[in-house]
Design a protein around this motif. Structure first.
Motif, PDB file in Angstrom:
ATOM      1  N   ASP A 126       0.852  -1.200   0.000  1.00 37.16           N
ATOM      2  CA  ASP A 126       0.000   0.000   0.000  1.00 37.16           C
ATOM      3  C   ASP A 126       0.884   1.245   0.000  1.00 37.16           C
ATOM      4  N   GLN A 127       1.382   1.603  -1.175  1.00 33.61           N
ATOM      5  CA  GLN A 127       2.283   2.746  -1.301  1.00 33.61           C
ATOM      6  C   GLN A 127       1.502   3.973  -1.756  1.00 33.61           C
ATOM      7  N   ARG A 128       1.531   4.998  -0.962  1.00 36.80           N
ATOM      8  CA  ARG A 128       0.840   6.245  -1.300  1.00 36.80           C
ATOM      9  C   ARG A 128       1.825   7.404  -1.311  1.00 36.80           C
ATOM     10  N   ILE A 184       5.922  16.158  -7.869  1.00 35.87           N
ATOM     11  CA  ILE A 184       6.122  14.989  -7.012  1.00 35.87           C
ATOM     12  C   ILE A 184       7.611  14.703  -6.954  1.00 35.87           C
ATOM     13  N   LEU A 185       8.145  14.513  -5.766  1.00 34.84           N
ATOM     14  CA  LEU A 185       9.525  14.060  -5.612  1.00 34.84           C
ATOM     15  C   LEU A 185       9.557  12.538  -5.559  1.00 34.84           C
ATOM     16  N   MET A 186      10.622  11.953  -6.094  1.00 33.03           N
ATOM     17  CA  MET A 186      10.862  10.520  -5.982  1.00 33.03           C
ATOM     18  C   MET A 186      12.271  10.328  -5.441  1.00 33.03           C
ATOM     19  N   ASP A 187      12.411   9.493  -4.425  1.00 31.99           N
ATOM     20  CA  ASP A 187      13.713   9.327  -3.780  1.00 31.99           C
ATOM     21  C   ASP A 187      14.520   8.193  -4.395  1.00 31.99           C
ATOM     22  N   GLN A 188      15.556   7.773  -3.668  1.00 29.05           N
ATOM     23  CA  GLN A 188      16.476   6.745  -4.152  1.00 29.05           C
ATOM     24  C   GLN A 188      15.814   5.371  -4.227  1.00 29.05           C
ATOM     25  N   GLN A 189      16.442   4.474  -4.951  1.00 29.18           N
ATOM     26  CA  GLN A 189      15.957   3.112  -5.020  1.00 29.18           C
ATOM     27  C   GLN A 189      16.571   2.262  -3.904  1.00 29.18           C
ATOM     28  N   TYR A 190      15.844   1.227  -3.520  1.00 29.93           N
ATOM     29  CA  TYR A 190      16.330   0.268  -2.540  1.00 29.93           C
ATOM     30  C   TYR A 190      17.125  -0.770  -3.321  1.00 29.93           C
ATOM     31  N   ALA A 191      18.433  -0.589  -3.351  1.00 26.08           N
ATOM     32  CA  ALA A 191      19.303  -1.432  -4.170  1.00 26.08           C
ATOM     33  C   ALA A 191      20.629  -1.616  -3.448  1.00 26.08           C
ATOM     34  N   PRO A 192      21.355  -2.693  -3.728  1.00 19.33           N
ATOM     35  CA  PRO A 192      22.600  -2.975  -3.014  1.00 19.33           C
ATOM     36  C   PRO A 192      23.604  -1.830  -3.013  1.00 19.33           C
ATOM     37  N   VAL A 193      23.805  -1.155  -4.145  1.00 19.37           N
ATOM     38  CA  VAL A 193      24.772  -0.060  -4.193  1.00 19.37           C
ATOM     39  C   VAL A 193      24.344   1.077  -3.275  1.00 19.37           C
ATOM     40  N   ARG A 209      10.085   5.423  -3.586  1.00 23.83           N
ATOM     41  CA  ARG A 209      10.346   4.118  -4.203  1.00 23.83           C
ATOM     42  C   ARG A 209      11.256   3.291  -3.300  1.00 23.83           C
ATOM     43  N   PHE A 210      12.062   3.988  -2.454  1.00 22.64           N
ATOM     44  CA  PHE A 210      12.911   3.275  -1.501  1.00 22.64           C
ATOM     45  C   PHE A 210      12.052   2.412  -0.576  1.00 22.64           C
ATOM     46  N   ASN A 211      11.031   3.020   0.012  1.00 24.74           N
ATOM     47  CA  ASN A 211      10.155   2.270   0.917  1.00 24.74           C
ATOM     48  C   ASN A 211       9.314   1.246   0.176  1.00 24.74           C
ATOM     49  N   LEU A 212       8.886   1.592  -1.035  1.00 28.17           N
ATOM     50  CA  LEU A 212       8.108   0.649  -1.843  1.00 28.17           C
ATOM     51  C   LEU A 212       8.914  -0.621  -2.102  1.00 28.17           C
ATOM     52  N   MET A 213      10.142  -0.451  -2.563  1.00 28.97           N
ATOM     53  CA  MET A 213      10.989  -1.600  -2.873  1.00 28.97           C
ATOM     54  C   MET A 213      11.396  -2.341  -1.599  1.00 28.97           C
ATOM     55  N   ARG A 214      11.686  -1.590  -0.541  1.00 27.24           N
ATOM     56  CA  ARG A 214      12.082  -2.226   0.724  1.00 27.24           C
ATOM     57  C   ARG A 214      10.966  -3.114   1.258  1.00 27.24           C
ATOM     58  N   ASP A 243      11.150  -5.744 -14.029  1.00 26.46           N
ATOM     59  CA  ASP A 243      10.116  -5.826 -12.986  1.00 26.46           C
ATOM     60  C   ASP A 243      10.203  -4.640 -12.038  1.00 26.46           C
ATOM     61  N   GLY A 244      11.429  -4.201 -11.747  1.00 20.19           N
ATOM     62  CA  GLY A 244      11.592  -3.053 -10.850  1.00 20.19           C
ATOM     63  C   GLY A 244      11.010  -1.785 -11.439  1.00 20.19           C
ATOM     64  N   TYR A 245      11.268  -1.543 -12.726  1.00 16.70           N
ATOM     65  CA  TYR A 245      10.690  -0.367 -13.383  1.00 16.70           C
ATOM     66  C   TYR A 245       9.162  -0.457 -13.417  1.00 16.70           C
ATOM     67  N   GLU A 246       8.661  -1.640 -13.715  1.00 20.34           N
ATOM     68  CA  GLU A 246       7.211  -1.802 -13.758  1.00 20.34           C
ATOM     69  C   GLU A 246       6.601  -1.588 -12.381  1.00 20.34           C
ATOM     70  N   CYS A 247       7.250  -2.116 -11.367  1.00 22.62           N
ATOM     71  CA  CYS A 247       6.804  -1.946  -9.989  1.00 22.62           C
ATOM     72  C   CYS A 247       6.646  -0.471  -9.645  1.00 22.62           C
ATOM     73  N   VAL A 248       7.684   0.314  -9.927  1.00 23.70           N
ATOM     74  CA  VAL A 248       7.665   1.740  -9.575  1.00 23.70           C
ATOM     75  C   VAL A 248       6.637   2.503 -10.404  1.00 23.70           C
ATOM     76  N   GLY A 249       6.643   2.301 -11.715  1.00 23.67           N
ATOM     77  CA  GLY A 249       5.738   3.055 -12.577  1.00 23.67           C
ATOM     78  C   GLY A 249       4.274   2.798 -12.287  1.00 23.67           C
ATOM     79  N   ARG A 250       3.916   1.530 -12.135  1.00 23.92           N
ATOM     80  CA  ARG A 250       2.514   1.202 -11.888  1.00 23.92           C
ATOM     81  C   ARG A 250       2.071   1.629 -10.491  1.00 23.92           C
ATOM     82  N   ALA A 251       2.942   1.447  -9.501  1.00 27.86           N
ATOM     83  CA  ALA A 251       2.587   1.859  -8.142  1.00 27.86           C
ATOM     84  C   ALA A 251       2.423   3.374  -8.055  1.00 27.86           C
TER      85      ALA A 251
END
Length: 257
Positions: free
Chosen positions: A30-32, A159-168, A195-200, A223-231
């Motif tokens: 439930d990402q808002r 709308i601001l979008m933050d960092q991705q939840y990724a190993p680097v 997107r950090f919290n969404l992916m986390r 899948d990651g791009y689709e996840c972010v864009g659709r959410a």
């Protein structure tokens, strides 16, 4: 006999029989947008049939590095999902992402790559290259705030979008940058799509982080791009009054020149 075989299969592999895809698991989160989330111009257009003009600006994760098909980037997925959620909606989406760009680099491009398009909505993805290249988040907070003000001056929703939840990112000093982005969004009263919290939360729900990120440990997988864009599309539509979120859009209006 078939029913018996099905029962045995479910008993042997109960978790795989109805396993969700990474994207389905992501969308179940439930990402808002953060509150308050004022998107008055966008919300008004969404109650009609558009056209809605969106500019996505940021770095390589906006451009869609490692994706040869523009429809499989996060902005491409965002456009498709908005049109799926609001049948008949006309969406024009301009992808102004640039590889290796930074917050100062984004701001330097605002006049040409954002304002010139006269957008209704701007999505500004920030922070990844600045922190991975060891820039101080302290020195960038003021620039983020100034950048938001410049975008708001165009008359567009932001709308601001933050960092991705990724190993680097997780191996860097990412927390200070996250705090700076949150602070700037709150100070300027613009919504943040994390997107950090969404992916986390998707990873915490059982999806491997490697399913959402590419081989380089930084950029998104398909899948990651689709996840972010659709959410993000769902989060945008959720800012509309509840009574009209699922109503069909009326006849298309013509944008004035």
């Amino acid at each position: 006999m078939r029913a018996g075989l099905l029962a045995i299969a479910l008993a042997v592999a109960p978790h795989t029989a109805f396993a969700r895809s990474p994207v389905e698991a992501c969308l179940a989160v439930d990402q808002r947008l953060t509150d308050p989330a004022p998107l008055p111009r966008t919300s008004t257009i969404l109650t009609g049939a558009g056209p809605l003009r969106v500019v996505a600006i940021g770095s390589s994760s906006t451009l869609g590095l490692w994706q040869s098909d523009a429809t499989r980037t996060y902005p491409g997925r965002l456009k498709a999902e908005l049109q799926q959620l609001r049948p008949g909606l006309s969406v024009e989406l301009i992808n102004s992402g640039r590889n290796a760009d930074t917050i100062p680099g984004n701001i330097a491009r605002f006049a040409r790559d954002v304002a010139a398009h006269k957008p209704d909505l701007v999505i500004w993805q920030i922070g990844t290259n600045d922190i991975t290249w060891l820039h101080s988040a302290d020195s960038l907070t003021g620039r983020i705030t100034d950048g938001i003000r410049q975008l708001k001056a165009t008359g567009a929703d932001v709308i601001l979008m933050d960092q991705q939840y990724a190993p680097v990112i997780l191996a860097s000093n990412y927390t200070k940058m996250q705090e700076s982005i949150i602070e700037a969004a709150r100070h300027e009263n613009v919504p943040l799509f994390s997107r950090f919290n969404l992916m986390r939360r998707t990873v915490e729900g059982g999806v491997s982080v490697t399913a959402l990120t590419s081989w380089d440990g930084l950029h998104s997988s398909a899948d990651g791009y689709e996840c972010v864009g659709r959410a993000l599309a769902h989060a945008i539509v959720a800012t509309m009054p509840a009574a009209v979120q699922t109503q069909p859009t009326p006849a298309k209006r013509v944008r004035s020149k």
